[in-house]
Enzyme design. Structure first.
Site, mmCIF file in Angstrom:
data_model
loop_
_atom_site.group_PDB
_atom_site.id
_atom_site.type_symbol
_atom_site.label_atom_id
_atom_site.label_comp_id
_atom_site.label_asym_id
_atom_site.label_seq_id
_atom_site.Cartn_x
_atom_site.Cartn_y
_atom_site.Cartn_z
ATOM 1 N N ARG A 16 0.846 -1.200 0.000
ATOM 2 C CA ARG A 16 0.000 0.000 0.000
ATOM 3 C C ARG A 16 0.878 1.246 0.000
ATOM 4 O O ARG A 16 2.090 1.177 0.204
ATOM 5 C CB ARG A 16 -0.929 0.019 1.219
ATOM 6 C CG ARG A 16 -0.204 0.011 2.561
ATOM 7 C CD ARG A 16 -1.182 -0.197 3.723
ATOM 8 N NE ARG A 16 -0.488 -0.275 5.002
ATOM 9 C CZ ARG A 16 -0.255 0.775 5.788
ATOM 10 N NH1 ARG A 16 -0.664 1.967 5.428
ATOM 11 N NH2 ARG A 16 0.385 0.631 6.932
ATOM 12 N N ILE A 18 3.195 4.365 -0.396
ATOM 13 C CA ILE A 18 4.430 4.601 -1.144
ATOM 14 C C ILE A 18 5.003 3.289 -1.672
ATOM 15 O O ILE A 18 5.454 3.212 -2.815
ATOM 16 C CB ILE A 18 5.462 5.323 -0.249
ATOM 17 C CG1 ILE A 18 4.957 6.722 0.127
ATOM 18 C CG2 ILE A 18 6.809 5.427 -0.959
ATOM 19 C CD1 ILE A 18 5.828 7.423 1.153
ATOM 20 N N ASP A 52 7.153 -10.822 8.045
ATOM 21 C CA ASP A 52 7.382 -9.829 9.095
ATOM 22 C C ASP A 52 8.891 -9.643 9.193
ATOM 23 O O ASP A 52 9.608 -10.556 9.607
ATOM 24 C CB ASP A 52 6.804 -10.324 10.419
ATOM 25 C CG ASP A 52 6.928 -9.309 11.549
ATOM 26 O OD1 ASP A 52 7.772 -8.393 11.430
ATOM 27 O OD2 ASP A 52 6.210 -9.444 12.552
ATOM 28 N N GLY A 81 7.861 0.083 7.210
ATOM 29 C CA GLY A 81 8.078 0.865 8.429
ATOM 30 C C GLY A 81 6.782 1.082 9.183
ATOM 31 O O GLY A 81 5.689 0.927 8.637
ATOM 32 N N TYR A 144 10.710 7.329 15.763
ATOM 33 C CA TYR A 144 10.655 7.275 14.299
ATOM 34 C C TYR A 144 11.831 8.033 13.678
ATOM 35 O O TYR A 144 12.481 7.540 12.749
ATOM 36 C CB TYR A 144 9.328 7.866 13.835
ATOM 37 C CG TYR A 144 9.078 7.792 12.352
ATOM 38 C CD1 TYR A 144 8.739 6.583 11.738
ATOM 39 C CD2 TYR A 144 9.151 8.936 11.552
ATOM 40 C CE1 TYR A 144 8.489 6.518 10.378
ATOM 41 C CE2 TYR A 144 8.905 8.874 10.190
ATOM 42 C CZ TYR A 144 8.569 7.663 9.613
ATOM 43 O OH TYR A 144 8.325 7.603 8.263
#
Length: 238
Positions: A16, A18, A52, A81, A144
């Site tokens: 999904r 980008i 994963d 990410g 992040y």
């Protein structure tokens, strides 16, 4: 690398946003494209492998399947990410470790595995998808930002290690991108973000994909250890 021959491409988190746009851009060029995804139904048109990247055994199994079905990975785009945003004093140990484990360690894991085949072929392209947040920082995103800035140091170290084998390692740092994640933001918040961007708009996913396909092309054969911002000027100077 060749722009005319079909290559074996892997895009992690390619189901999904980008990641999907990146996968579509490579497929449009005629490349054989594999994607990894964690859950849900993957898009059609790609070799979709459930994986994963925080689990080493799943990464190994994914690469084995990809190598069997479309050959050794020649172009790796480490895109998968997650975010777990919260202010520093509220950030739990799991909030920190989960983001680092997925965004940074997961990218290390797939890059290391892809590099094995690239070394044997004596060619390859490794592209990490970072973020303008990794360069500028962002309140509530210490985890992040740390994970995304870490990709820069990793890419540049890999570039120095593997350059003699014609393997490049680069980073693309998108800014705000028009995806499902940003679509749900309140209009007032969107307006505040856009006011900070010199171009005055969000990026389209295809614009990020364009920078990545360029880095994987013959035209970028002498580019390695670079950070390419696709942020409308938001992070200029960093």
């Amino acid at each position: 690398m060749s722009d005319t021959a079909s290559r074996s491409v892997l895009v992690t988190g390619g189901n999904r946003g980008i990641g999907k746009a990146i996968a579509e851009a490579f497929a449009a060029q005629g490349d054989a494209v594999a994607i990894t995804y964690r859950s849900g139904e993957p898009p059609e048109g790609f070799l979709a492998v459930q994986c994963d990247i925080t689990v080493p055994e799943q990464v190994e199994a994914a690469f084995a399947e990809i190598e069997e079905k479309q050959g050794p990975v020649e172009v790796l785009v480490a895109n998968a990410g997650i975010t777990k945003d919260t202010l520093l004093l509220r950030m739990g140990e799991d909030d920190w470790s989960d983001v680092i484990e997925t965004n940074l360690t997961g990218s290390f894991r797939v890059a290391k595995r892809a590099a094995k085949g690239m070394l044997r072929m004596r060619r390859g392209r490794i592209i990490f998808v970072s973020s303008v947040v990794g360069l500028l920082g962002s309140a509530g995103q210490a985890n992040y930002a740390a994970s995304k800035s870490g990709l820069v140091g990793m890419a540049r170290s890999i570039a120095r290690e593997l350059g003699s084998r014609s393997i490049t390692a680069n980073v693309v740092a998108p800014g705000f991108v028009d995806t499902e994640m940003t679509a749900v933001l309140p209009e007032e918040q969107k307006a505040q973000y856009k006011a900070q961007i010199p171009l005055g708009r969000y990026a389209e996913p295809a614009e990020v994909a364009g920078a990545i396909t360029w880095l994987a092309s013959d035209a970028a054969g002498y580019v390695t250890g670079a950070v390419i911002p696709v942020d409308g000027g938001l992070g200029m100077g960093h």
